[in-house]
Design a protein around this motif. Structure first.
Motif, PDB file in Angstrom:
ATOM      1  N   LEU A   1      84.636  31.265  22.721  1.00 54.25           N
ATOM      2  CA  LEU A   1      84.889  32.176  23.836  1.00 54.25           C
ATOM      3  C   LEU A   1      85.993  31.573  24.694  1.00 54.25           C
ATOM      4  O   LEU A   1      85.837  30.477  25.232  1.00 54.25           O
ATOM      5  CB  LEU A   1      83.622  32.372  24.675  1.00 54.25           C
ATOM      6  CG  LEU A   1      82.379  32.890  23.943  1.00 54.25           C
ATOM      7  CD1 LEU A   1      81.203  32.988  24.910  1.00 54.25           C
ATOM      8  CD2 LEU A   1      82.648  34.236  23.285  1.00 54.25           C
ATOM      9  N   GLY A   2      87.101  32.275  24.804  1.00 55.43           N
ATOM     10  CA  GLY A   2      88.230  31.794  25.592  1.00 55.43           C
ATOM     11  C   GLY A   2      88.172  32.301  27.019  1.00 55.43           C
ATOM     12  O   GLY A   2      87.742  33.427  27.279  1.00 55.43           O
ATOM     13  N   PHE A   3      88.629  31.469  27.953  1.00 55.28           N
ATOM     14  CA  PHE A   3      88.637  31.823  29.371  1.00 55.28           C
ATOM     15  C   PHE A   3      89.958  31.372  30.002  1.00 55.28           C
ATOM     16  O   PHE A   3      90.558  30.380  29.581  1.00 55.28           O
ATOM     17  CB  PHE A   3      87.482  31.143  30.116  1.00 55.28           C
ATOM     18  CG  PHE A   3      86.117  31.662  29.775  1.00 55.28           C
ATOM     19  CD1 PHE A   3      85.516  32.636  30.552  1.00 55.28           C
ATOM     20  CD2 PHE A   3      85.444  31.180  28.660  1.00 55.28           C
ATOM     21  CE1 PHE A   3      84.248  33.111  30.227  1.00 55.28           C
ATOM     22  CE2 PHE A   3      84.181  31.648  28.329  1.00 55.28           C
ATOM     23  CZ  PHE A   3      83.582  32.619  29.122  1.00 55.28           C
ATOM     24  N   GLY A   4      90.381  32.083  31.041  1.00 53.43           N
ATOM     25  CA  GLY A   4      91.439  31.600  31.911  1.00 53.43           C
ATOM     26  C   GLY A   4      92.849  31.811  31.411  1.00 53.43           C
ATOM     27  O   GLY A   4      93.106  32.460  30.395  1.00 53.43           O
ATOM     28  N   GLN A   5      93.769  31.217  32.139  1.00 52.29           N
ATOM     29  CA  GLN A   5      95.197  31.410  31.901  1.00 52.29           C
ATOM     30  C   GLN A   5      95.941  30.128  32.234  1.00 52.29           C
ATOM     31  O   GLN A   5      95.386  29.194  32.795  1.00 52.29           O
ATOM     32  CB  GLN A   5      95.720  32.535  32.793  1.00 52.29           C
ATOM     33  CG  GLN A   5      95.633  32.189  34.274  1.00 52.29           C
ATOM     34  CD  GLN A   5      95.737  33.394  35.179  1.00 52.29           C
ATOM     35  OE1 GLN A   5      95.127  34.418  34.927  1.00 52.29           O
ATOM     36  NE2 GLN A   5      96.516  33.275  36.221  1.00 52.29           N
ATOM     37  N   GLY A   6      97.193  30.083  31.850  1.00 52.21           N
ATOM     38  CA  GLY A   6      98.049  28.957  32.198  1.00 52.21           C
ATOM     39  C   GLY A   6      98.111  27.922  31.103  1.00 52.21           C
ATOM     40  O   GLY A   6      99.186  27.543  30.659  1.00 52.21           O
ATOM     41  N   ASN A   7      96.958  27.461  30.637  1.00 58.42           N
ATOM     42  CA  ASN A   7      96.930  26.474  29.561  1.00 58.42           C
ATOM     43  C   ASN A   7      96.044  26.952  28.419  1.00 58.42           C
ATOM     44  O   ASN A   7      95.539  26.148  27.639  1.00 58.42           O
ATOM     45  CB  ASN A   7      96.453  25.111  30.071  1.00 58.42           C
ATOM     46  CG  ASN A   7      95.079  25.203  30.731  1.00 58.42           C
ATOM     47  OD1 ASN A   7      94.619  26.293  31.070  1.00 58.42           O
ATOM     48  ND2 ASN A   7      94.422  24.074  30.912  1.00 58.42           N
ATOM     49  N   TYR A   8      95.860  28.257  28.308  1.00 54.59           N
ATOM     50  CA  TYR A   8      94.975  28.832  27.289  1.00 54.59           C
ATOM     51  C   TYR A   8      95.541  28.579  25.890  1.00 54.59           C
ATOM     52  O   TYR A   8      96.700  28.873  25.613  1.00 54.59           O
ATOM     53  CB  TYR A   8      94.802  30.328  27.541  1.00 54.59           C
ATOM     54  CG  TYR A   8      93.992  31.038  26.486  1.00 54.59           C
ATOM     55  CD1 TYR A   8      92.716  30.609  26.166  1.00 54.59           C
ATOM     56  CD2 TYR A   8      94.510  32.138  25.817  1.00 54.59           C
ATOM     57  CE1 TYR A   8      91.975  31.253  25.202  1.00 54.59           C
ATOM     58  CE2 TYR A   8      93.770  32.804  24.853  1.00 54.59           C
ATOM     59  CZ  TYR A   8      92.508  32.349  24.544  1.00 54.59           C
ATOM     60  OH  TYR A   8      91.774  32.989  23.578  1.00 54.59           O
ATOM     61  N   ASN A   9      94.701  28.049  25.007  1.00 52.95           N
ATOM     62  CA  ASN A   9      95.126  27.716  23.644  1.00 52.95           C
ATOM     63  C   ASN A   9      94.509  28.717  22.674  1.00 52.95           C
ATOM     64  O   ASN A   9      93.503  28.454  22.026  1.00 52.95           O
ATOM     65  CB  ASN A   9      94.710  26.283  23.292  1.00 52.95           C
ATOM     66  CG  ASN A   9      95.431  25.759  22.068  1.00 52.95           C
ATOM     67  OD1 ASN A   9      95.823  26.522  21.193  1.00 52.95           O
ATOM     68  ND2 ASN A   9      95.617  24.459  22.008  1.00 52.95           N
ATOM     69  N   ASP A  10      95.140  29.866  22.575  1.00 50.47           N
ATOM     70  CA  ASP A  10      94.650  30.943  21.727  1.00 50.47           C
ATOM     71  C   ASP A  10      94.674  30.538  20.256  1.00 50.47           C
ATOM     72  O   ASP A  10      93.748  30.835  19.498  1.00 50.47           O
ATOM     73  CB  ASP A  10      95.504  32.191  21.948  1.00 50.47           C
ATOM     74  CG  ASP A  10      95.175  33.317  20.985  1.00 50.47           C
ATOM     75  OD1 ASP A  10      94.231  34.064  21.273  1.00 50.47           O
ATOM     76  OD2 ASP A  10      95.867  33.437  19.957  1.00 50.47           O
ATOM     77  N   GLY A  11      95.750  29.858  19.850  1.00 48.94           N
ATOM     78  CA  GLY A  11      95.881  29.469  18.454  1.00 48.94           C
ATOM     79  C   GLY A  11      94.737  28.598  17.983  1.00 48.94           C
ATOM     80  O   GLY A  11      94.171  28.802  16.902  1.00 48.94           O
TER      81      GLY A  11
END
Length: 582
Positions: free
Chosen positions: A355-365
């Motif tokens: 589960l991904g959260f937040g922005q700025g340093n988000y590592n989707d890959g």
């Protein structure tokens, strides 16, 4: 004598006056110097006081901003770590320290730290040379909700952040589910003209999994692996994470268990395996979490799998749920090493959901790859509604696997189809020989999950092919076959039962359409799916959709929202309008 005296008197008088003047002047200088020094000192004091006032004002502004946006930086409260639980390393204490304040310039530069894997649109293939297309299914939806976050913030997403299949699979298209889990899913197909090119057709292939009611879900052994590093210090990170998982735990009962592992500079257990109906205990452990320190994700993953193995439920749901912004900046940083670790753990029967959260340093890959390798799914939680959608409304499909290693292979009939292009699934494409190889990993299908794939195709009798016809083919044979063939394509789906190692095969032929298939005669769900696919392609660069614009997409989606119980389709239209304005 008297004359001399009389002559010297004026001189003496002048000397006396001059002496007095000098004395007076020196005295004046001595008195004025302190006054100038006093004035300079006074000015310096005033300047210092002014500077101090400015600094105090700035500090007050910073405090106000932090109190408005930040969560508590307090170290872990006394007694937060359960007394019966040992740390991952002997003698290593879990200490959550506040990160240094971040100024606006640093925040702006942090935006560039988001990580996305390179993703280029699939090319057009010629059926005469490559008639077969093979790919693993994909049920991840994180790319759509992450893009929604960016559009709602007033900026377009990077091209690589857009995965077309995640956009398409975010929505339900009303497929009918099978009546028995013995055949875990049904295959549905539909075809009509592409909205962006009247000379192309869209072939929609849908898979719908067997539905299981929440009350009938298997007993679950869940381990929450939570990132509490300093990078999680934002309202849309740790606080939203806590709320999201609290919503999930309210769906559990006494047959389920929950453990909580956290990681920052070190990893530790803050809640040992606890019955699912002890919601107050679980919620209290979540409430006490605070962010601070650097990130060592590898150590946390190892510990979480260890706890899951110790509480393994045979025949049940065994899953680690990793919740993070993906900022693995301490320990093993290599994606390859992390995926190797997760791949080795999935063999134990324990799945991994990210589960991904937040922005700025988000590592989707990283988040998507870990979920793919870990026999789980990846979702991005950008607001409380998304948390409800993933962890409450879709709990069955999120938690219980009904089929694993699901692969799709489509063979196009060269007498009916000249060209095809798979929309999305770039990092899920498989070699054709991988389809029958049970050693090759593929994605899992959860209970009630639906998966949709769209192919843009050019029919064999079209005068608007994108690739020149092959020179050394018999035209007469092609025309003869065209007149007699009744199959446009042949769809094969290979899967394994959750506890099996040998795959099974489901096949279905796609009949050749009789006459034209205008988009206007297609189902509402087909037209809405086409709008979603078109939107994703617009965001990704619009290489294959000609002059079709956001306005065309919004118009098509608006006219085909159909029954929109949760408002997801209406929200989609607003996102298209936002993108058009940007």
């Amino acid at each position: 004598m008297n004359n001399k005296i009389s002559n010297t008197q004026p001189i003496n008088l002048r000397l006396t006056v001059l002496s007095l003047a000098v004395i007076v002047g020196l005295t004046g200088c001595e008195q004025s110097a302190p006054r100038e020094i006093d004035e300079q000192q006074s000015q310096a004091n005033n300047a210092a006081q002014s500077k101090q006032n400015d600094e105090q004002q700035l500090e007050l502004q910073v405090q106000k901003r932090q109190s408005k946006n930040a969560i508590s930086f307090a170290a872990m409260p006394q007694g937060m770590v359960h007394e019966s639980v040992t740390m991952h390393r002997p003698g290593l204490q879990l200490q959550l320290m506040p990160p240094a304040p971040i100024d606006d310039m640093a925040f702006k530069s942090e935006q560039d730290r988001e990580n996305y894997l390179k993703s280029q649109q699939n090319p057009v293939k010629q059926v005469g040379t490559e008639p077969v297309s093979t790919f693993s299914i994909d049920v991840d939806t994180g790319s759509y909700s992450n893009t929604r976050r960016m559009l709602n913030m007033g900026k377009l997403p990077p091209n690589d952040a857009v995965r077309e299949e995640a956009f398409i699979n975010y929505f339900d298209y009303g497929y009918s589910a099978p009546n028995s889990i013995a055949t875990p899913f049904n295959v549905h197909t539909e075809m009509a003209t592409a909205p962006w090119n009247e000379h192309r057709q869209l072939l929609k292939i849908g898979i719908k999994g067997f539905e299981i009611e929440k009350a009938d879900l298997k007993a679950a052994n869940l381990v929450f692996l939570l990132d509490v590093s300093g990078s999680m210090n934002a309202p849309n990170k740790l606080p939203l994470l806590k709320t999201s998982l609290t919503m999930l735990t309210k769906q559990l009962d006494e047959n389920d268990s929950v453990a909580i592992v956290v990681y920052a500079g070190a990893a530790g257990v803050v809640l040992p395996a606890t019955k699912g109906n002890e919601q107050q205990t679980i919620s209290a452990a979540l409430d006490k979490l605070a962010a601070g320190g650097s990130t060592n994700g590898e150590q946390g993953i190892e510990l979480a799998y260890q706890i899951a193995a110790e509480n393994f439920k045979k025949g049940g749901i065994n899953r680690v749920i990793l919740a993070t912004d993906g900022d693995f900046n301490v320990g093993t940083q290599s994606i390859d090493k992390l995926t190797e670790l997760v791949a080795s753990k999935r063999k134990t029967g324990i799945a991994l959901t990210t589960l991904g959260f937040g922005q700025g340093n988000y590592n989707d890959g990283l988040m998507e790859q870990l979920a793919n390798i870990g026999n789980g799914q990846h979702a991005y939680i950008d607001n409380i509604n998304e948390a409800r959608k993933v962890l409450v409304d879709e709990l069955s499909s999120t938690m219980q696997i009904i089929a694993k290693d699901v692969k799709v292979q489509v063979e196009f009939n060269p007498q009916q189809v000249a060209e095809y292009r798979l929309i999305g699934y770039q990092n899920r494409v498989l070699a054709n020989e991988d389809f029958n190889n049970d050693k090759v990993d593929a994605a899992e299908l959860g209970a009630g999950h639906s998966v949709t794939a769209l192919y843009e195709i050019t029919l064999a009798n079209s005068d608007h092919k994108q690739i020149d016809e092959l020179r050394y083919q018999s035209k007469e044979d092609k025309e003869l076959a065209l007149a007699t063939s009744n199959e446009l394509a042949f769809v094969k789906v290979r899967y394994k039962q959750p506890d099996a190692e040998q795959s099974k095969l489901i096949t279905q032929a796609v009949a050749t359409p009789k006459g034209e298939l205008p988009l206007s005669q297609a189902s509402q769900d087909f037209k809405f799916a086409a709008a979603v696919a078109g939107f994703a392609q617009l965001l990704k660069g619009a290489k294959y959709i000609g002059d079709w614009q956001y306005e065309d997409c919004a118009k098509l989606a608006t006219a085909n929202k159909g029954i929109d119980t949760f408002g997801y389709r209406s929200e989609f239209v607003q996102l298209v309008n936002n993108a058009a304005a940007l």
